[in-house]
Design a protein around this motif. Structure first.
Motif, short mmCIF file in Angstrom:
data_model
loop_
_atom_site.label_atom_id
_atom_site.label_comp_id
_atom_site.label_asym_id
_atom_site.label_seq_id
_atom_site.Cartn_x
_atom_site.Cartn_y
_atom_site.Cartn_z
N LEU A 265 0.83 -1.20 0.00
CA LEU A 265 0.00 0.00 0.00
C LEU A 265 0.87 1.25 0.00
O LEU A 265 1.73 1.41 0.86
CB LEU A 265 -0.90 0.01 1.24
N PRO A 266 0.64 2.17 -0.96
CA PRO A 266 1.34 3.47 -0.88
C PRO A 266 0.78 4.29 0.28
O PRO A 266 -0.33 4.06 0.75
CB PRO A 266 0.99 4.14 -2.23
N TYR A 267 1.54 5.27 0.71
CA TYR A 267 1.05 6.19 1.72
C TYR A 267 0.04 7.15 1.10
O TYR A 267 0.04 7.39 -0.11
CB TYR A 267 2.21 6.97 2.33
N ALA A 268 -0.84 7.69 1.94
CA ALA A 268 -1.83 8.67 1.47
C ALA A 268 -1.11 9.83 0.79
O ALA A 268 -0.12 10.37 1.32
CB ALA A 268 -2.68 9.17 2.64
N GLY A 269 -1.60 10.21 -0.36
CA GLY A 269 -0.99 11.31 -1.10
C GLY A 269 0.03 10.86 -2.12
O GLY A 269 0.40 11.64 -3.01
N ASP A 270 0.54 9.63 -1.99
CA ASP A 270 1.48 9.13 -2.99
C ASP A 270 0.72 8.66 -4.23
O ASP A 270 -0.48 8.39 -4.18
CB ASP A 270 2.32 7.99 -2.41
N ASP A 271 1.42 8.54 -5.32
CA ASP A 271 0.81 8.22 -6.60
C ASP A 271 1.03 6.74 -6.94
O ASP A 271 2.18 6.29 -7.05
CB ASP A 271 1.40 9.11 -7.69
N GLN A 272 -0.06 6.00 -7.09
CA GLN A 272 0.03 4.58 -7.38
C GLN A 272 0.79 4.32 -8.69
O GLN A 272 1.68 3.44 -8.73
CB GLN A 272 -1.37 3.98 -7.47
N ALA A 273 0.49 5.06 -9.73
CA ALA A 273 1.15 4.85 -11.01
C ALA A 273 2.65 5.12 -10.92
O ALA A 273 3.47 4.40 -11.52
CB ALA A 273 0.52 5.74 -12.08
N ALA A 274 3.02 6.14 -10.16
CA ALA A 274 4.44 6.45 -9.99
C ALA A 274 5.14 5.33 -9.23
O ALA A 274 6.29 4.98 -9.53
CB ALA A 274 4.60 7.78 -9.26
N GLU A 275 4.47 4.77 -8.24
CA GLU A 275 5.05 3.66 -7.49
C GLU A 275 5.23 2.43 -8.39
O GLU A 275 6.24 1.74 -8.33
CB GLU A 275 4.17 3.30 -6.29
N VAL A 276 4.23 2.16 -9.23
CA VAL A 276 4.33 1.03 -10.15
C VAL A 276 5.50 1.24 -11.11
O VAL A 276 6.29 0.32 -11.37
CB VAL A 276 3.01 0.84 -10.91
N ALA A 277 5.65 2.44 -11.63
CA ALA A 277 6.77 2.75 -12.53
C ALA A 277 8.10 2.56 -11.81
O ALA A 277 9.06 2.04 -12.40
CB ALA A 277 6.63 4.17 -13.06
#
Length: 247
Positions: free
Chosen positions: A199-211
């Motif tokens: 799980l990303p932290y609140a405010g982080d971007d899921q797509a950016a984390e996947v990249a």
């Protein structure tokens, strides 16, 4: 950007029955976010996500023809008597002895009612403060390579790396360990029945984390998930995991 391990996901023929087993095994409660999904997490004032506990999500799926069991749970005990009592109670709940070639060892290997293998450990000082789940264990061919990937993938702290094992734990020093254990798992040709959810932290971007994860060596994976709000990836050894949408 950072990710945290928040739950272990079990695929099941009967999510209610298997979720009920694991709730009893861990001394936790159950809830549901919809048909076919049973959530197992600590009762009381626990608010998900909390690094003090990696929860269990049980999701109903059609029984596949072939799966792999590369991920399993190790349960903690506080004494020899506690270990014996827990093993007896788990058998009463429907667990059965399992032989994975462990030989004469101080821990007990069992399988849950749907065949997922897990271990009830003898008392170990390392796991005295983890809660009921001592460790989430992933079989792998190269613990050092897995440590490099998962240490970058998550905000957990790397505790140990050898040729045989790599160990991480929440940076807050609570909850279970994540352990990569050297085995000979064989080629990955079918999906795992148990996987990790990040799980990303609140405010982080899921797509950016996947990249970011793909830059570390993860690959996009299709396990028949369809149009869902999470992203399914596989680590460098082919183990599926999901990146959930931030909450």
């Amino acid at each position: 950007m950072a990710l945290r391990l928040v739950q272990v996901n079990f695929k099941a023929r009967d999510d209610v029955a298997l979720g009920g087993f694991w709730a009893e095994a861990l001394g936790w409660g159950v809830s549901s976010e919809g048909p076919g999904v049973t959530n197992v997490e600590p009762s009381g004032d626990f608010v998900w996500p909390d690094p003090a506990a990696v929860c269990v999500d049980v999701v109903a799926v059609p029984d596949p023809e072939a799966v792999r069991y590369r991920v399993h749970l190790d349960l903690a005990t506080t004494s020899a008597a506690h270990q014996a009592e827990l093993v007896a109670r788990l058998k009463d709940l429907g667990a059965t002895p399992a032989d994975v070639g462990q030989g004469d060892v101080p821990w007990t290997v069992l399988a849950d009612p749907e065949g997922n293998v897990f271990c009830v450990l003898e008392p170990r000082e390392k796991y005295r403060d983890t809660g009921p789940i001592a460790a989430i264990v992933v079989d792998c061919a190269d613990p050092r390579a897995m440590a490099r990937f998962w240490d970058e993938a998550m905000d957990w702290t790397l505790h140990e790396v050898t040729d045989d094992q790599a160990t991480l734990r929440s940076a807050k020093g609570v909850g279970p360990y994540l352990e990569f254990l050297r085995t000979t798992p064989g080629p990955k040709t079918v999906w795992n029945r148990v996987h990790l959810d990040l799980l990303p932290y609140a405010g982080d971007d899921q797509a950016a984390e996947v990249a970011r994860l793909r830059g570390l060596g993860a690959t996009l994976t299709d396990v028949g998930q369809g149009d869902v709000p999470w992203v399914v990836l596989a680590d460098p050894e082919g183990n599926e995991f999901c990146v959930l949408r931030p909450r």
